[in-house]
Write a protein that holds these residues in place. Structure first.
Motif, mmCIF file in Angstrom:
data_model
loop_
_atom_site.group_PDB
_atom_site.id
_atom_site.type_symbol
_atom_site.label_atom_id
_atom_site.label_comp_id
_atom_site.label_asym_id
_atom_site.label_seq_id
_atom_site.Cartn_x
_atom_site.Cartn_y
_atom_site.Cartn_z
ATOM 1 N N ARG A 654 51.529 32.601 34.892
ATOM 2 C CA ARG A 654 50.005 33.628 35.618
ATOM 3 C C ARG A 654 50.179 34.795 36.974
ATOM 4 N N ILE A 655 49.883 35.966 36.593
ATOM 5 C CA ILE A 655 50.559 37.402 37.590
ATOM 6 C C ILE A 655 49.088 37.458 37.950
ATOM 7 N N GLN A 656 47.925 37.420 37.587
ATOM 8 C CA GLN A 656 46.891 37.172 38.246
ATOM 9 C C GLN A 656 45.943 35.919 37.684
ATOM 10 N N TYR A 657 44.342 35.671 38.750
ATOM 11 C CA TYR A 657 43.280 35.320 38.691
ATOM 12 C C TYR A 657 42.787 36.115 38.524
ATOM 13 N N SER A 658 41.586 35.884 37.843
ATOM 14 C CA SER A 658 40.642 36.892 37.506
ATOM 15 C C SER A 658 39.131 36.089 37.074
ATOM 16 N N ALA A 659 38.032 36.720 37.761
ATOM 17 C CA ALA A 659 36.803 34.993 37.554
ATOM 18 C C ALA A 659 35.647 36.263 37.600
ATOM 19 N N HIS A 660 34.617 36.622 35.990
ATOM 20 C CA HIS A 660 33.737 37.002 36.023
ATOM 21 C C HIS A 660 32.269 36.529 36.213
ATOM 22 N N PHE A 661 31.366 37.287 36.993
ATOM 23 C CA PHE A 661 30.312 36.754 37.523
ATOM 24 C C PHE A 661 28.771 36.838 35.950
ATOM 25 N N PHE A 703 46.683 42.751 47.215
ATOM 26 C CA PHE A 703 47.032 41.521 46.338
ATOM 27 C C PHE A 703 45.710 40.971 45.562
ATOM 28 N N SER A 704 44.627 41.476 46.197
ATOM 29 C CA SER A 704 43.264 41.075 45.614
ATOM 30 C C SER A 704 42.557 42.170 45.880
ATOM 31 N N TRP A 705 41.158 41.697 44.522
ATOM 32 C CA TRP A 705 40.065 43.333 45.186
ATOM 33 C C TRP A 705 39.180 42.469 44.308
ATOM 34 N N TRP A 706 38.046 43.007 44.450
ATOM 35 C CA TRP A 706 36.891 42.225 43.573
ATOM 36 C C TRP A 706 35.851 44.066 43.561
ATOM 37 N N VAL A 707 35.226 43.947 41.857
ATOM 38 C CA VAL A 707 34.349 45.176 41.115
ATOM 39 C C VAL A 707 33.203 44.343 41.763
ATOM 40 N N GLY A 708 32.064 45.850 42.395
ATOM 41 C CA GLY A 708 31.174 45.358 43.249
ATOM 42 C C GLY A 708 30.110 46.245 42.310
ATOM 43 N N GLY A 709 29.317 46.721 42.457
ATOM 44 C CA GLY A 709 28.166 48.389 42.570
ATOM 45 C C GLY A 709 26.854 48.099 41.126
ATOM 46 N N PRO A 710 26.978 48.549 40.493
ATOM 47 C CA PRO A 710 26.208 49.313 39.548
ATOM 48 C C PRO A 710 26.687 49.805 38.033
ATOM 49 N N GLY A 711 26.093 49.361 36.947
ATOM 50 C CA GLY A 711 26.840 49.406 35.718
ATOM 51 C C GLY A 711 28.043 48.761 35.541
ATOM 52 N N LEU A 766 26.982 46.003 45.356
ATOM 53 C CA LEU A 766 26.670 45.017 45.141
ATOM 54 C C LEU A 766 25.492 44.942 43.318
ATOM 55 N N PRO A 767 25.747 43.565 42.963
ATOM 56 C CA PRO A 767 25.808 42.509 43.121
ATOM 57 C C PRO A 767 27.916 42.671 42.950
ATOM 58 N N VAL A 768 28.177 41.722 43.398
ATOM 59 C CA VAL A 768 29.681 40.988 43.077
ATOM 60 C C VAL A 768 29.886 41.092 41.177
ATOM 61 N N ARG A 769 30.494 41.549 40.312
ATOM 62 C CA ARG A 769 31.136 41.331 39.050
ATOM 63 C C ARG A 769 31.999 40.827 39.023
ATOM 64 N N SER A 770 33.271 41.001 39.675
ATOM 65 C CA SER A 770 34.307 40.339 38.925
ATOM 66 C C SER A 770 34.931 40.063 40.084
ATOM 67 N N LEU A 771 36.518 39.709 40.310
ATOM 68 C CA LEU A 771 36.941 38.956 41.219
ATOM 69 C C LEU A 771 38.642 39.076 41.339
ATOM 70 N N VAL A 772 39.609 39.362 40.998
ATOM 71 C CA VAL A 772 41.437 39.401 40.844
ATOM 72 C C VAL A 772 41.924 38.902 42.229
#
Length: 1315
Positions: A654-661, A703-711, A766-772
């Motif tokens: 696994r190169i990356q681990y991702s989670a969606h909320f 190495f890591s980041w998160w995705v957040g905000g509208p849309g 916000l809100p946090v939508r995914s995490l890598v």
């Protein structure tokens, strides 16, 4: 509709230039003025009328500004059955109508109706605004009054029906109409014919593809269009029960009837032209029927779909798809069938090779004549004579009807030979036949159901010598039989719909409701009744009928019921069923829920689940949200699908681990609206790591980041606790990271557990939508993350306020647009007795809300029917400088006004009046355009149709108006309970529970604890001064500042122990006060206020206090007067004989007394036993020792033994240990009261079932345990429940595991609830 792009390139290439010459314009050119006079040049044969006063008053003289004859038309009798008809000789586009009185007379119309027709039959009434039928007429005989139609009408015949006229004259009229020539291409389909257009070559794709047409038919079902494309996809437009339905079909092997995309229109089988337009855009389809448009998103598989074949009038499919309407081709006429402006009917006329004609398609519209009659009101009836043929004993009566009413008389007649009466009528949507004699029913038959659906239904009654039957809808309906014949003769009179008002009751009686609706094809023994002869008074009799038209109106299409409310109609009105919508009002316009947790808190609600409607009456749906009401804030907590602490193990693959909320029950627009209107939002984000880097070095790629905000959100490369765009963690911002070369602890890459945690507070992210997570593939890398729920507090809309300090000051905003539905809500406080809150004007229309007097609020408006007022008078003055709420609503049904919780006042709208509110001035707040009667005071949270006006921002730049409005405790201070103190805030208030023994948002939650015999709480009241080494005894002056002459003591307890010491207060001089339960289960109060005197014992007469139930005790002493009250028992008064001063107090003790040297032997023995049971809400004067020990463990309270907060102080012993976190599911109502929280709302069926089972088992076990305990020993002591936290499997290697991390969402909410 996705009209393809592959099939007409050949056509356009082949006839491109030819089309410019041949097709021309279907209808009137866009640049041609369509306002020419149409009547003045018509020949005399074009004019007809119901009657004429004389030959010189004939209809031929009814031309504007002409003086021939008697100067205009006048009928023989001036009543509402008269009419003037004009034949324009061909179908014409009519844009305006003008009227004038009869020249040189006092005869003119003041109001009239307009009817239009293509054939001179089947008239259609023209209505303004879809409801107002009457047109304004003249005020004298000379002035020409012109009315421009809101939409042009295409018709050949025009009929004008007088409604009112000059009361001192008679009907007199001269007429003109304006418009222009209308041309079109028409095709007639006979039910077995159709057209097929094969579009074999793909044309260039355009941004918009359109099919438009007009159609008319008398059949309520049939296929209009069927479009096929590649991959066996098709779109079909069908007429079904008078409505247009658009279906999508796919998969030739499927027997499914297809997916319904959209349904629109109603009563389209009325033999009038209806306009249809189908537009295919990039992502959706617009379907327009007449004036109404509905949008539907295109299924994904149709986004690149092209039409190969277009069938018109039937489904001519080369595939195996099941037709939407089997064997139901279109029977009627089509006009101006255009595909992207290409005239397909014209192509058919010219025998284009790509058009195939099947069956008999003609190019003129066949107009079947069917004369209908409308029964308009309770005085309507139609009377027809019997037939000579009835003497043979065979009688047949048939008719067709359509109505919205559940009940109504269809037909009645007498049977003189049997001294009976026959009634054929509707009741509860069924057809019933009843024969009655002397008031008693001798026969009853019934057939059919659901006959009030607005569709045409056929009824047939046949009587023979040995049989009587009634049949509904022939083969599709039902038939009822009896052996009793009906002996009708020529002398019988048949009455349809009702009875004449003046007729002898023996000839016609109607114990039922009068029929309101339409009838047609009335036949007697297979002979159709000529209703035109009835209209001309040549046959039978009638009253209050509209003949040669069906005036049925579908008041539910389009529906005025909003937010999913169900529209239910009768002939004359409609109403909305809002029971499942979450909205209220005549049109389901107003939300029953508050817009934020802040608003619920200020209604006095405590923590729990609530429905939040963020935009009130706007389009956003209500959402179930947990509200955590703390002492100073009301948090909205929005959960997502993964709030647990999640462990991530290394994996070389696994190169990356991702989670969606995914946020439970939250749509995108709901989330964005909550974040936007909140003052503050936050979301916790934590990353625990061992050899797993987070953001890398400041120069390297993260190495890591998160995705957040509208849309879909934006990639964020900063971590919680840092600033957006900084590429830092909280430690980097604070400059205290483990490695100073990195901005995050985890970036140090240590082989030990550490973490980067914090709270995200930048609302735009916000809100946090995914995490890598990117550094989890190295051997030995381990990580864990947790994303908390979205939490927001504060409501910018709820506290948005302005203060108006002058009567001439006001704020102005753009014009308010609430044409059909307008709701206005706000809060105000003032000391003035009058003033205008709001005003918006139009040319004639207006809307205004004002304080008319100190106890009256008035909502006034005019939509064209004249000014109306809705008033609410209150029983208390409204100028008391306290906040008062106002909510006004106006819709097509009614206007309403509510002030605070006083009963709402309503005013019904006229049944047939103007409905559009048309305003054009600025909206004035706090005053009027004339600067008179302005409002002085505060206005807050002003919302119009769910949109909050920003009063504060506008007030900043307006003289005489200040932003904000302080002083909330006068209105909300009463919410603070149990000696809690209201504290003013800029936006709102909070309850200071410091002086109270309670806690919570409103100081309403008891602070309770379960005690064991070894437990003790000692609250230090006064520490002694440090004494010098040679002092043998303390000086009395050292403690003199702690002398009391009275006490206020209150507490609640529950125990099975007796004797038991509840509370003990002692001094440095061996003085004490003890509150206890003696061996007789009675309360004792012992005072020793002087060390050399005996103890005074005050005993209560209330018995059985050690019964395991909750009891509340209040003790008050002032000098020597002591009062004691237990529960709701009568107060008991005592007097002390000793000293009244309690000097130099040392400490207050709950539970076991560790040092009892100064006590007498009996009390010392009792003190050593300790207390076993529950203590709650303990208060001694201003001291709350139990609350201090539980909530402030580092304060003045010394705790011995394990002390855990409990809910044992609740009133129900069965819930003593569970009430603080668990609530019975049976307490949740089926329909939610917006003022009550939904506690522990279950989010899935499985969770609900599991929860119910768990609660049932728990309650059963608890009940058995309590019964066993009570039977075994009444004196048995309570045992504290010990809660053991579950440990992770690898807890030694996972040191950051904690209850806060491992608990689920509900646990977190519960923890916050008790902060």
């Amino acid at each position: 509709m996705p009209v393809g792009s592959k099939g007409v390139a050949g056509i356009t290439a082949f006839i491109g230039s030819l089309l410019l010459l041949l097709l021309g314009s279907c209808g009137t050119g866009a640049q041609e003025a369509c306002d020419g006079p149409l009547v003045s040049s018509l020949p005399p044969s074009s004019f007809r009328s119901s009657s004429q006063l004389s030959s010189s008053h004939g209809p031929v003289f009814a031309k504007v500004n002409r003086r021939e004859g008697a100067g205009g038309w006048s009928p023989l009798v001036s009543d509402r059955y008269q009419w003037l008809e004009v034949d324009l000789e061909r179908r014409t586009q009519i844009t305006a109508v003008a009227t004038q009185g009869r020249y040189g007379s006092s005869d003119w119309l003041t109001a009239y109706l307009l009817m239009f027709s293509d054939t001179g039959h089947n008239w259609r009434q023209h209505r303004q605004e879809d409801s107002l039928g009457a047109f304004p007429g003249n005020s004298n005989a000379d002035t020409v009054v012109q009315y421009k139609l809101d939409q042009p009408v295409i018709a050949r015949y025009l009929r004008l029906v007088p409604l009112d006229w000059n009361p001192t004259g008679r009907i007199g009229l001269r007429l003109e109409t304006y418009g222009c020539r209308y041309t079109s291409d028409v095709a007639n389909f006979d039910g077995s014919s159709s057209l097929v257009f094969r579009l074999s070559v793909r044309p260039s794709r355009t941004a918009t593809e359109t099919i438009s047409l007009k159609f008319k038919t008398m059949r309520n079902s049939g296929t209009l269009l069927h479009a096929e494309g590649q991959r066996d996809h098709s779109l079909t437009l069908v007429l079904d029960k008078g409505r247009l339905l658009l279906y999508h079909q796919q998969d030739v092997s499927s027997s499914s009837g297809g997916q319904l995309l959209v349904s629109l229109g109603s009563l389209l089988d009325d033999q009038h032209w209806h306009r249809v337009k189908l537009e295919r855009l990039s992502t959706h389809i617009n379907l327009t029927v007449d004036k109404n448009t509905q949008q539907v998103h295109i299924p994904a598989e149709l986004s690149h779909w092209d039409i190969r074949q277009l069938s018109v009038g039937a489904v001519q499919s080369h595939g195996l798809q099941k037709p939407i309407l089997s064997n139901r081709n279109f029977h009627g006429c089509l006009e101006n069938l255009l595909y992207n402006e290409l005239n397909l009917i014209d192509l058919t006329k010219h025998n284009n090779q790509q058009v195939t004609t099947l069956g008999n398609v003609t190019f003129s519209c066949a107009e079947p004549v069917s004369v209908a009659v409308t029964f308009t009101d309770s005085q309507s009836f139609l009377q027809l004579p019997g037939l000579p043929s009835w003497s043979s004993g065979v009688v047949a009566v048939a008719l067709q009807f359509r109505t919205w009413n559940k009940a109504g008389l269809l037909l009645t007649f007498d049977l003189p030979q049997l001294e009976s009466t026959v009634w054929l009528y509707l009741s509860e949507t069924r057809l019933r036949l009843q024969i009655s004699k002397a008031g008693r029913a001798t026969l009853e038959l019934s057939a059919g159901s659901g006959l009030n659906d607005g569709q045409w239904h056929s009824v047939e009654m046949i009587s023979r010598e040995d049989c009587l039957s009634i049949t509904v809808d022939k083969d599709e309906g039902a038939t009822a039989h009896t052996s009793i014949p009906l002996p009708l003769t020529t002398a019988n009179q048949l009455f349809f719909g009702g009875c004449p008002a003046q007729l002898n009751s023996r000839e016609c009686t109607n114990p039922f409701t009068t029929f309101q609706g339409c009838m047609r094809l009335v036949t007697l023994d297979d002979q159709t009744v000529d209703l035109i002869k009835v209209q001309q008074r040549l046959l039978g009799n009638y009253s209050h009928l509209q003949i040669d038209m069906c005036g049925i109106i579908d008041r539910c299409s389009p529906s005025h019921c909003e937010h999913g409310g169900r529209c239910i109609q009768s002939w004359s009105t409609f109403h909305c069923n809002c029971s499942t919508s979450g909205y209220t009002g005549a049109t389901c316009h107003s939300s029953t829920y508050e817009q934020s947790c802040e608003a619920y808190k200020h209604r006095g609600n405590t923590s729990g689940h609530y429905y939040i409607d963020v935009d009130g009456s706007g389009p956003i749906k209500p959402q179930l949200i947990y509200c955590n009401m703390t002492e100073d804030r009301a948090w909205m907590v929005i959960q997502h699908n993964n709030t647990e602490l999640n462990r991530v193990h290394w994996s070389p693959e696994r190169i990356q681990y991702s989670a969606h909320f995914d946020y439970y029950d939250s749509e995108e627009e709901q989330l964005l609206a909550i974040i936007s209107q909140s003052e503050h939002c936050e979301q916790s984000l934590s990353y625990h790591c061992r050899k797993s880097r987070l953001l890398n070095t400041p120069e390297g790629a993260p190495f890591s980041w998160w995705v957040g905000g509208p849309g879909s959100g934006q990639i964020q490369t900063y971590w919680a606790g840092a600033q957006p765009g900084s590429r830092q963690c909280a430690c980097g911002l604070q400059d205290d990271c483990l490695d100073s070369h990195h901005d995050c602890n985890c970036d140090a890459d240590y082989d030990q557990w550490t973490n980067d945690s914090g709270v995200l507070t930048h609302k735009e992210s916000l809100p946090v939508r995914s995490l890598v997570l990117g550094d989890v593939q190295r051997p030995g890398s381990e990580a864990a993350y947790r994303v908390g729920p979205l939490r927001c507090h504060g409501d910018k809309n709820f506290w948005n306020a302005a203060f108006f300090n002058k009567e001439t000051s006001y704020l102005h905003f753009p014009t308010f647009h609430g044409e059909l539905n307008a709701d206005i809500s706000f809060l105000f406080k003032t000391t003035s007795s009058s003033g205008v809150f709001l005003e918006n004007l139009g040319i004639k229309d207006f809307i205004r809300i004002e304080l008319r007097s100190s106890s009256e609020v008035v909502f006034s408006f005019d939509v064209g029917n004249g000014p109306l007022e809705v008033r609410v008078k209150t029983s208390v003055p409204l100028n008391d400088d306290r906040w008062h709420s106002v909510r006004a609503e106006r819709n097509v049904k009614e206007a309403s006004l509510r002030v605070d919780e006083f009963p709402a006042a309503t005013q019904e709208a006229p049944a047939d009046g103007h409905i559009h509110l048309q305003l054009n001035s600025q909206l004035f707040i706090g005053g009027t355009a004339s600067r008179q009667k302005g409002f002085r005071g505060c206005i807050r949270s002003l919302q119009l149709n769910g949109v909050t006006l920003d009063l504060e921002e506008r007030a900043k730049i307006t003289p005489g108006v200040r932003p904000g409005c302080p002083g909330h405790c006068s209105s909300y201070g009463s919410l603070c309970q149990n000696q809690g103190r209201c504290v003013e805030k800029t936006n709102g208030f909070s309850c200071d529970c410091g002086p109270s023994a309670f806690t919570g948002a409103f100081c309403h939650k008891e602070v309770s604890a379960s005690f064991k015999s070894t437990m003790s709480i000692a609250f230090v009241l006064k520490e002694p001064y440090e004494l010098s080494g040679n002092s043998s005894a303390p000086s009395p002056s050292i403690f003199s500042d702690m002398t009391l002459r009275g006490e206020n003591i209150s507490l609640s307890f529950r125990t099975l122990q007796s004797p038991a010491l509840l509370l003990y207060v002692h001094s440095f001089y061996k003085e004490y006060l003890a509150l206890l339960i003696n061996e007789h289960d009675e309360l004792e109060l012992r005072y020793k206020l002087h060390s050399s005197r005996d103890v005074e014992v005050l005993g209560s007469r209330v018995m059985n206090l050690a019964d395991g139930r909750l009891h509340t005790v209040t003790v008050r002493r002032l000098a020597d007067a002591v009062s004691v009250q237990i529960d709701q028992n009568a107060r008991e008064d005592f007097n002390l004989s000793s000293d009244v001063e309690f000097s130099s107090m040392k400490s207050l003790i709950l539970g076991r007394v560790q040092e009892s040297d100064e006590l007498d032997a009996e009390l010392a023995e009792l003190a050593a036993l300790g207390f076993t049971g529950c203590l709650s809400a303990v208060r001694f004067n201003s001291i709350s020792p139990l609350k201090a020990a539980l909530l402030h463990p580092d304060g003045d309270a010394v705790v011995t033994g394990p002390l855990v907060q409990s809910s044992c102080g609740s009133s129900s012993p069965a819930k003593s240990y569970t009430a603080e976190t668990t609530h019975s599911l049976s307490d949740q109502p089926g329909s939610v009261d917006p003022g009550q929280p939904l506690v522990n709302a279950i989010r899935s069926d499985s969770a609900l079932i599991g929860g119910v089972i768990a609660v049932v088992i728990f309650v059963t076990v608890s009940a058995l345990a309590i019964m066993a305990r009570f039977i075994c020993s009444r004196k048995e002591t309570y045992r504290n429940q010990e809660v053991k936290a579950a440990q992770p499997d690898d807890g030694q290697e996972f040191p950051f595991s904690s209850p806060a991390d491992s608990q689920g969402a509900a646990s977190e909410n519960q923890k916050e609830y008790f902060i």
